[in-house]
Design a protein around this motif. Structure first.
Motif, PDB file in Angstrom:
ATOM      1  N   ASP A 195       4.134  -3.368  -9.134  1.00 12.06           N
ATOM      2  CA  ASP A 195       3.364  -2.338  -9.840  1.00 12.06           C
ATOM      3  C   ASP A 195       3.724  -0.959  -9.314  1.00 12.06           C
ATOM      4  OD1 ASP A 195       2.077  -4.159 -11.435  1.00 12.06           O
ATOM      5  OD2 ASP A 195       0.230  -4.208 -10.258  1.00 12.06           O
ATOM      6  N   GLY A 196       3.841  -0.840  -7.981  1.00 13.84           N
ATOM      7  CA  GLY A 196       4.198   0.446  -7.390  1.00 13.84           C
ATOM      8  C   GLY A 196       5.594   0.883  -7.788  1.00 13.84           C
TER       9      GLY A 196
ATOM     10  N   GLY B   5      15.863  -1.206  -5.727  1.00 12.78           N
ATOM     11  CA  GLY B   5      16.226  -2.311  -4.850  1.00 12.78           C
ATOM     12  C   GLY B   5      15.070  -3.265  -4.611  1.00 12.78           C
ATOM     13  N   GLU B   6      13.876  -2.721  -4.377  1.00 12.74           N
ATOM     14  CA  GLU B   6      12.687  -3.556  -4.150  1.00 12.74           C
ATOM     15  C   GLU B   6      12.329  -4.329  -5.412  1.00 12.74           C
ATOM     16  OE1 GLU B   6      10.322  -5.499  -2.044  1.00 12.74           O
ATOM     17  OE2 GLU B   6      10.882  -3.662  -0.985  1.00 12.74           O
ATOM     18  N   TRP B   7      12.459  -3.678  -6.559  1.00 10.68           N
ATOM     19  CA  TRP B   7      12.200  -4.322  -7.856  1.00 10.68           C
ATOM     20  C   TRP B   7      13.094  -5.553  -8.012  1.00 10.68           C
ATOM     21  CZ3 TRP B   7       8.833  -3.599 -11.904  1.00 10.68           C
ATOM     22  CH2 TRP B   7       9.181  -4.139 -13.147  1.00 10.68           C
ATOM     23  N   LYS B   8      14.376  -5.395  -7.701  1.00 12.10           N
ATOM     24  CA  LYS B   8      15.334  -6.493  -7.815  1.00 12.10           C
ATOM     25  C   LYS B   8      14.990  -7.630  -6.869  1.00 12.10           C
ATOM     26  CE  LYS B   8      20.271  -7.528  -7.356  1.00 12.10           C
ATOM     27  NZ  LYS B   8      21.608  -6.969  -7.035  1.00 12.10           N
ATOM     28  N   ILE B   9      14.652  -7.292  -5.613  1.00 12.45           N
ATOM     29  CA  ILE B   9      14.316  -8.308  -4.616  1.00 12.45           C
ATOM     30  C   ILE B   9      13.115  -9.132  -5.055  1.00 12.45           C
ATOM     31  CG2 ILE B   9      13.411  -8.647  -2.278  1.00 12.45           C
ATOM     32  CD1 ILE B   9      15.126  -6.230  -1.435  1.00 12.45           C
ATOM     33  N   GLN B  10      12.055  -8.463  -5.521  1.00 13.48           N
ATOM     34  CA  GLN B  10      10.836  -9.162  -5.902  1.00 13.48           C
ATOM     35  C   GLN B  10      11.053 -10.033  -7.138  1.00 13.48           C
ATOM     36  OE1 GLN B  10       8.233  -9.384  -4.019  1.00 13.48           O
ATOM     37  NE2 GLN B  10       8.954  -7.840  -2.555  1.00 13.48           N
ATOM     38  N   LEU B  11      11.844  -9.563  -8.096  1.00 13.62           N
ATOM     39  CA  LEU B  11      12.123 -10.365  -9.288  1.00 13.62           C
ATOM     40  C   LEU B  11      12.963 -11.590  -8.940  1.00 13.62           C
ATOM     41  CD1 LEU B  11      12.845  -7.803 -12.165  1.00 13.62           C
ATOM     42  CD2 LEU B  11      10.717  -8.984 -11.601  1.00 13.62           C
ATOM     43  N   GLU B  12      13.920 -11.429  -8.052  1.00 19.26           N
ATOM     44  CA  GLU B  12      14.751 -12.561  -7.639  1.00 19.26           C
ATOM     45  C   GLU B  12      13.919 -13.607  -6.912  1.00 19.26           C
ATOM     46  OE1 GLU B  12      17.868 -10.793  -5.343  1.00 19.26           O
ATOM     47  OE2 GLU B  12      19.144 -10.410  -7.093  1.00 19.26           O
ATOM     48  N   ARG B  13      12.981 -13.159  -6.083  1.00 19.12           N
ATOM     49  CA  ARG B  13      12.099 -14.105  -5.391  1.00 19.12           C
ATOM     50  C   ARG B  13      11.208 -14.843  -6.377  1.00 19.12           C
ATOM     51  NH1 ARG B  13      10.075 -10.433  -0.214  1.00 19.12           N
ATOM     52  NH2 ARG B  13      12.029 -10.593   1.000  1.00 19.12           N
TER      53      ARG B  13
ATOM     54  N   MET C  45       0.825  -1.197   0.000  1.00 19.80           N
ATOM     55  CA  MET C  45       0.000   0.000   0.000  1.00 19.80           C
ATOM     56  C   MET C  45       0.867   1.258   0.000  1.00 19.80           C
ATOM     57  SD  MET C  45      -2.996   1.216   2.660  1.00 19.80           S
ATOM     58  CE  MET C  45      -4.247   0.132   1.990  1.00 19.80           C
ATOM     59  N   ALA C  46       1.980   1.215   0.745  1.00 18.74           N
ATOM     60  CA  ALA C  46       2.880   2.365   0.780  1.00 18.74           C
ATOM     61  C   ALA C  46       3.485   2.623  -0.592  1.00 18.74           C
ATOM     62  CB  ALA C  46       3.978   2.148   1.821  1.00 18.74           C
ATOM     63  N   TRP C  47       3.902   1.553  -1.288  1.00 24.04           N
ATOM     64  CA  TRP C  47       4.459   1.724  -2.638  1.00 24.04           C
ATOM     65  C   TRP C  47       3.397   2.261  -3.597  1.00 24.04           C
ATOM     66  CZ3 TRP C  47       9.096   2.515  -3.880  1.00 24.04           C
ATOM     67  CH2 TRP C  47      10.171   1.884  -3.257  1.00 24.04           C
ATOM     68  N   GLN C  48       2.189   1.742  -3.498  1.00 26.56           N
ATOM     69  CA  GLN C  48       1.109   2.223  -4.366  1.00 26.56           C
ATOM     70  C   GLN C  48       0.820   3.698  -4.094  1.00 26.56           C
ATOM     71  OE1 GLN C  48      -0.598   0.517  -6.751  1.00 26.56           O
ATOM     72  NE2 GLN C  48       0.440  -1.423  -6.477  1.00 26.56           N
ATOM     73  N   THR C  49       0.856   4.095  -2.824  1.00 20.88           N
ATOM     74  CA  THR C  49       0.532   5.477  -2.464  1.00 20.88           C
ATOM     75  C   THR C  49       1.601   6.449  -2.922  1.00 20.88           C
ATOM     76  OG1 THR C  49      -0.675   4.683  -0.499  1.00 20.88           O
ATOM     77  CG2 THR C  49      -0.081   7.014  -0.560  1.00 20.88           C
ATOM     78  N   ILE C  50       2.869   6.138  -2.661  1.00 19.67           N
ATOM     79  CA  ILE C  50       3.937   7.055  -3.064  1.00 19.67           C
ATOM     80  C   ILE C  50       3.982   7.190  -4.580  1.00 19.67           C
ATOM     81  CG2 ILE C  50       5.746   5.274  -3.122  1.00 19.67           C
ATOM     82  CD1 ILE C  50       6.147   8.963  -2.065  1.00 19.67           C
TER      83      ILE C  50
END
Length: 239
Positions: A185-186, A151-159, A116-121
């Motif tokens: 998406d965020g 950084g978050e993009w990389k983490i989620q893709l690696e997972r 939700m925080a990523w979507q909001t920002i």
């Protein structure tokens, strides 16, 4: 009536109600009438009340994050409905709200509202643009948020790539994958907004740059890392 009750509570005029009662009242208000019912003044009061250090000591993480969720839903509803969100144009309020979003983005707590925080920002940046966001708050850093998104993009893709039955064309519909998709998406929206901002910069010699050299370098490194991690993910899907 409910708005009057909440205003009285937040003004400290009614001491008979516990914090839990306030929380239930706000939840009831939003569930019954939606976030549009809340006024700018009430949103401001909730924001300043929830970040007060004394109040934070009294609230559990779960209850505190519940108030944060209401503020994020309020901001999201206002912006999505093309309504003005005045308190975001107040530097102090914008700084405080940004701190709330940042806390959720980086928090490992199970109650943290990361997606939700990523979507909001991202919604804020897409609606107002990086330049206006920085005008609203001098602490609103494009390089910091771009770095975090990369950084978050990389983490989620690696997972996603590490899943045994990973299939990029038919992702599994689970709570975990839904959460990852919302975060991605965020991050994607924020990174695209950064690229659009850079493309819009007037680079004529007689025009001042909106960012200094170090910020541009950090943003470049973040975008290069995003490109690299995306390429690695696509290659893992092919093989």
């Amino acid at each position: 009536t409910m708005l009057s009750f909440l205003n009285a509570c937040l003004d400290g005029k009614d001491e008979e109600y516990s914090i839990d009662s306030w929380h239930r009242a706000v939840l009831g208000l939003f569930e019954m009438h939606g976030e549009r019912t809340a006024s700018e003044g009430l949103a401001n009061k909730i924001l300043y009340w929830i970040v007060d250090k004394q109040q934070q000591k009294m609230l559990s993480y779960e209850l505190r994050f519940g108030w944060h969720e209401l503020l994020m839903r309020y901001v999201g509803t206002r912006i999505s409905s093309n309504s003005q969100c005045a308190f975001l144009r107040n530097p102090k309020a914008m700084d405080l709200f940004q701190e709330i979003l940042l806390a959720h983005v980086v928090s490992p707590d199970e109650y943290a509202l990361r997606s939700m925080a990523w979507q909001t920002i991202t919604l804020i940046v897409q609606s107002y643009g990086w330049k206006r966001c920085h005008e609203f708050s001098r602490t609103f850093s494009i390089s910091m948020w771009t770095r975090l998104a990369s950084g978050e993009w990389k983490i989620q893709l690696e997972r996603a790539a590490s899943q045994p039955d990973h299939d990029a064309t038919q992702p599994r519909e689970t709570t975990e994958s839904s959460f990852a998709r919302q975060v991605l998406d965020g991050c994607y929206g924020l990174l695209v907004a950064t690229v659009e901002f850079l493309v819009s910069i007037d680079d004529r010699p007689d025009q001042p740059l909106p960012l200094d050299a170090s910020e541009l370098l950090h943003i470049r490194e973040s975008l290069e890392e995003t490109l690299y991690s995306t390429t690695e993910f696509v290659i893992s899907c092919i093989h």
